[in-house]
Scaffold this motif. Structure first.
Motif, PDB file in Angstrom:
ATOM      1  N   ASP A  42       9.001  28.422  -8.504  1.00  0.00           N
ATOM      2  CA  ASP A  42      10.306  28.762  -7.914  1.00  0.00           C
ATOM      3  C   ASP A  42      11.211  27.534  -8.037  1.00  0.00           C
ATOM      4  N   PRO A  43      11.952  27.421  -9.134  1.00  0.00           N
ATOM      5  CA  PRO A  43      12.801  26.227  -9.366  1.00  0.00           C
ATOM      6  C   PRO A  43      13.817  25.977  -8.253  1.00  0.00           C
ATOM      7  N   VAL A  44      14.322  27.049  -7.646  1.00  0.00           N
ATOM      8  CA  VAL A  44      15.329  26.874  -6.584  1.00  0.00           C
ATOM      9  C   VAL A  44      14.707  26.179  -5.381  1.00  0.00           C
ATOM     10  N   VAL A  45      13.522  26.664  -4.949  1.00  0.00           N
ATOM     11  CA  VAL A  45      12.834  26.032  -3.827  1.00  0.00           C
ATOM     12  C   VAL A  45      12.489  24.580  -4.156  1.00  0.00           C
ATOM     13  N   ALA A  46      12.036  24.360  -5.400  1.00  0.00           N
ATOM     14  CA  ALA A  46      11.664  22.999  -5.800  1.00  0.00           C
ATOM     15  C   ALA A  46      12.861  22.056  -5.757  1.00  0.00           C
ATOM     16  N   MET A  47      14.018  22.522  -6.261  1.00  0.00           N
ATOM     17  CA  MET A  47      15.207  21.669  -6.292  1.00  0.00           C
ATOM     18  C   MET A  47      15.709  21.370  -4.875  1.00  0.00           C
ATOM     19  N   LYS A  48      15.721  22.410  -4.035  1.00  0.00           N
ATOM     20  CA  LYS A  48      16.137  22.177  -2.651  1.00  0.00           C
ATOM     21  C   LYS A  48      15.178  21.228  -1.944  1.00  0.00           C
ATOM     22  N   GLY A  49      13.879  21.386  -2.239  1.00  0.00           N
ATOM     23  CA  GLY A  49      12.877  20.508  -1.615  1.00  0.00           C
ATOM     24  C   GLY A  49      13.109  19.048  -1.967  1.00  0.00           C
ATOM     25  N   ILE A  50      13.466  18.783  -3.227  1.00  0.00           N
ATOM     26  CA  ILE A  50      13.737  17.398  -3.646  1.00  0.00           C
ATOM     27  C   ILE A  50      14.923  16.839  -2.867  1.00  0.00           C
ATOM     28  N   ASN A  51      15.980  17.660  -2.731  1.00  0.00           N
ATOM     29  CA  ASN A  51      17.174  17.195  -2.016  1.00  0.00           C
ATOM     30  C   ASN A  51      16.871  16.909  -0.546  1.00  0.00           C
ATOM     31  N   TYR A  52      16.163  17.844   0.117  1.00  0.00           N
ATOM     32  CA  TYR A  52      15.842  17.649   1.536  1.00  0.00           C
ATOM     33  C   TYR A  52      14.924  16.440   1.727  1.00  0.00           C
ATOM     34  N   ARG A  53      13.957  16.285   0.801  1.00  0.00           N
ATOM     35  CA  ARG A  53      13.026  15.151   0.906  1.00  0.00           C
ATOM     36  C   ARG A  53      13.770  13.827   0.735  1.00  0.00           C
ATOM     37  N   SER A  54      14.731  13.801  -0.180  1.00  0.00           N
ATOM     38  CA  SER A  54      15.539  12.586  -0.382  1.00  0.00           C
ATOM     39  C   SER A  54      16.342  12.259   0.870  1.00  0.00           C
ATOM     40  N   GLN A  55      16.860  13.330   1.503  1.00  0.00           N
ATOM     41  CA  GLN A  55      17.650  13.126   2.723  1.00  0.00           C
ATOM     42  C   GLN A  55      16.795  12.550   3.839  1.00  0.00           C
ATOM     43  N   GLU A 237      21.654   5.272  16.186  1.00  0.00           N
ATOM     44  CA  GLU A 237      20.217   5.580  16.210  1.00  0.00           C
ATOM     45  C   GLU A 237      19.987   7.027  16.660  1.00  0.00           C
ATOM     46  N   ASP A 238      20.707   7.456  17.698  1.00  0.00           N
ATOM     47  CA  ASP A 238      20.589   8.841  18.168  1.00  0.00           C
ATOM     48  C   ASP A 238      21.028   9.822  17.077  1.00  0.00           C
ATOM     49  N   ARG A 239      22.092   9.465  16.386  1.00  0.00           N
ATOM     50  CA  ARG A 239      22.602  10.339  15.331  1.00  0.00           C
ATOM     51  C   ARG A 239      21.594  10.462  14.185  1.00  0.00           C
ATOM     52  N   LEU A 240      20.985   9.322  13.822  1.00  0.00           N
ATOM     53  CA  LEU A 240      19.988   9.358  12.747  1.00  0.00           C
ATOM     54  C   LEU A 240      18.792  10.225  13.128  1.00  0.00           C
ATOM     55  N   GLU A 241      18.372  10.133  14.393  1.00  0.00           N
ATOM     56  CA  GLU A 241      17.239  10.948  14.834  1.00  0.00           C
ATOM     57  C   GLU A 241      17.581  12.432  14.732  1.00  0.00           C
ATOM     58  N   SER A 242      18.820  12.797  15.099  1.00  0.00           N
ATOM     59  CA  SER A 242      19.247  14.190  14.984  1.00  0.00           C
ATOM     60  C   SER A 242      19.270  14.624  13.516  1.00  0.00           C
ATOM     61  N   GLN A 243      19.763  13.742  12.644  1.00  0.00           N
ATOM     62  CA  GLN A 243      19.803  14.062  11.218  1.00  0.00           C
ATOM     63  C   GLN A 243      18.401  14.255  10.658  1.00  0.00           C
ATOM     64  N   LYS A 244      17.473  13.421  11.126  1.00  0.00           N
ATOM     65  CA  LYS A 244      16.095  13.528  10.632  1.00  0.00           C
ATOM     66  C   LYS A 244      15.467  14.851  11.066  1.00  0.00           C
ATOM     67  N   VAL A 245      15.683  15.220  12.331  1.00  0.00           N
ATOM     68  CA  VAL A 245      15.140  16.490  12.838  1.00  0.00           C
ATOM     69  C   VAL A 245      15.713  17.654  12.044  1.00  0.00           C
ATOM     70  N   SER A 246      17.015  17.624  11.799  1.00  0.00           N
ATOM     71  CA  SER A 246      17.675  18.710  11.070  1.00  0.00           C
ATOM     72  C   SER A 246      17.167  18.805   9.636  1.00  0.00           C
ATOM     73  N   ALA A 247      17.075  17.636   8.953  1.00  0.00           N
ATOM     74  CA  ALA A 247      16.623  17.629   7.558  1.00  0.00           C
ATOM     75  C   ALA A 247      15.164  18.052   7.453  1.00  0.00           C
ATOM     76  N   THR A 248      14.336  17.608   8.393  1.00  0.00           N
ATOM     77  CA  THR A 248      12.919  17.982   8.367  1.00  0.00           C
ATOM     78  C   THR A 248      12.751  19.480   8.597  1.00  0.00           C
ATOM     79  N   GLU A 253      11.528  24.815   6.431  1.00  0.00           N
ATOM     80  CA  GLU A 253      11.881  26.217   6.188  1.00  0.00           C
ATOM     81  C   GLU A 253      11.936  26.519   4.693  1.00  0.00           C
ATOM     82  N   ASN A 254      12.294  25.530   3.897  1.00  0.00           N
ATOM     83  CA  ASN A 254      12.381  25.734   2.455  1.00  0.00           C
ATOM     84  C   ASN A 254      11.020  25.735   1.778  1.00  0.00           C
ATOM     85  N   GLU A 255      10.115  24.850   2.216  1.00  0.00           N
ATOM     86  CA  GLU A 255       8.864  24.649   1.490  1.00  0.00           C
ATOM     87  C   GLU A 255       7.647  25.299   2.146  1.00  0.00           C
ATOM     88  N   ASP A 256       7.605  25.298   3.467  1.00  0.00           N
ATOM     89  CA  ASP A 256       6.376  25.714   4.142  1.00  0.00           C
ATOM     90  C   ASP A 256       6.176  27.228   4.044  1.00  0.00           C
TER      91      ASP A 256
END
Length: 293
Positions: A42-55, A237-248, A253-256
């Motif tokens: 599934d190239p779409v899932v793979a590409m999105k996974g790379i982007n989310y993982r980079s984030q 620091e609080d903002r980064l933690e929120s970003q990490k939770v959102s990206a994870t 949802e994309n990969e699992d």
């Protein structure tokens, strides 16, 4: 079209092969917990996974940078706190020495303590954390002051040390050393000690109170600026933690794989496979002898 035994056998084998492939796919999803194991699935899932993982990786790197910022700021704040305590003791001694009731011996003793406080402040100015001198600007490998000649040392480096704490956001982690630890401070301390050892009147000693108040004010101002930046770091620091939770969450949802759905599909496929095997057995089972009987 004439349907032959060979066609039925080939169709059965093809269907069984497809069934095995589907069961293999579901078993792989269950064992890995992922929707796909290869980008081609599934190239779409793979590409999105790379982007989310980079984030997520980017956010984790910024969090490590925040740790370094805390290291600089916390140690700087602690050093300025000790410097303030030392200068307050200097001021206290200055007020005492301004009292005309103190004899020559008492003033000499105060002068000795003043020089010790000067050395103490000098050692604070040379604070080294993690092999870095934090009060010499970006020149972190060299001590800003010569302990044997504090008044004669060159001015400390005042250039800011900036660390990136968010995308495109760099924050100054150090204080401006020249605003706190400067030659004027050490010269005033030494001049005051010398004045105590000499024949200096009360009015001249009173002048040092104003000078030391000025130095204390400089420390307080620099510490206030540092505190404001420390508060901003906590917000980032609080903002980064929120970003990490959102990206994870997005990455999950994309990969699992949806385990309940995969198990249901696997059980369904097993039923289909058994049915295909049963049908195949009925097609292949008749032989020439069965026909002749």
């Amino acid at each position: 079209m004439r349907v032959t035994q060979s066609m039925l056998s080939n169709n059965m084998l093809r269907n069984l092969s497809d069934s095995y492939a589907n069961m293999g796919k579901y078993q792989e999803q269950l064992s890995t917990g992922k929707k796909i194991s290869r980008p081609s699935q599934d190239p779409v899932v793979a590409m999105k996974g790379i982007n989310y993982r980079s984030q997520v990786s980017e956010v984790e790197q910024f969090q490590r940078n925040i740790g370094e910022v805390h290291n600089w700021m916390d140690n700087s704040d602690a050093a300025l706190d000790k410097t303030t305590e030392a200068m307050q003791r200097v001021r206290e001694l200055t007020v005492q020495a301004s009292n005309d009731t103190y004899d020559e011996g008492q003033r000499e003793n105060i002068a000795k303590e003043i020089r010790q406080l000067k050395e103490h402040i000098g050692s604070i100015a040379n604070t080294e954390v993690n092999d870095k001198f934090i009060f010499n600007g970006s020149n972190t490998t060299e001590a800003p002051f010569d302990m044997d000649d504090l008044e004669g040392s060159g001015p400390p480096g005042n250039d800011p040390v900036n660390i990136e704490v968010s995308a495109g956001v760099k924050l100054q982690t150090n204080v401006t050393p020249g605003n706190v630890f400067n030659q004027e401070l050490f010269e005033d301390l030494e001049n005051f000690a010398s004045a105590l050892e000499g024949d200096t009147n009360q009015g001249e000693l009173d002048d040092f109170i104003e000078k030391f108040d000025g130095h204390i004010g400089n420390i307080v101002n620099e510490r206030a600026d540092l505190g404001a930046r420390m508060n901003r770091v906590e917000l980032i620091e609080d903002r980064l933690e929120s970003q990490k939770v959102s990206a994870t969450k997005m990455m999950s949802e994309n990969e699992d794989a949806d385990i309940e759905k995969v198990i249901t599909n696997l059980k369904t496929q097993e039923s289909v496979h058994r049915a295909a095997m049963g049908v195949g057995a009925r097609i292949i089972q008749p032989t020439l002898m069965d026909f002749l009987r």
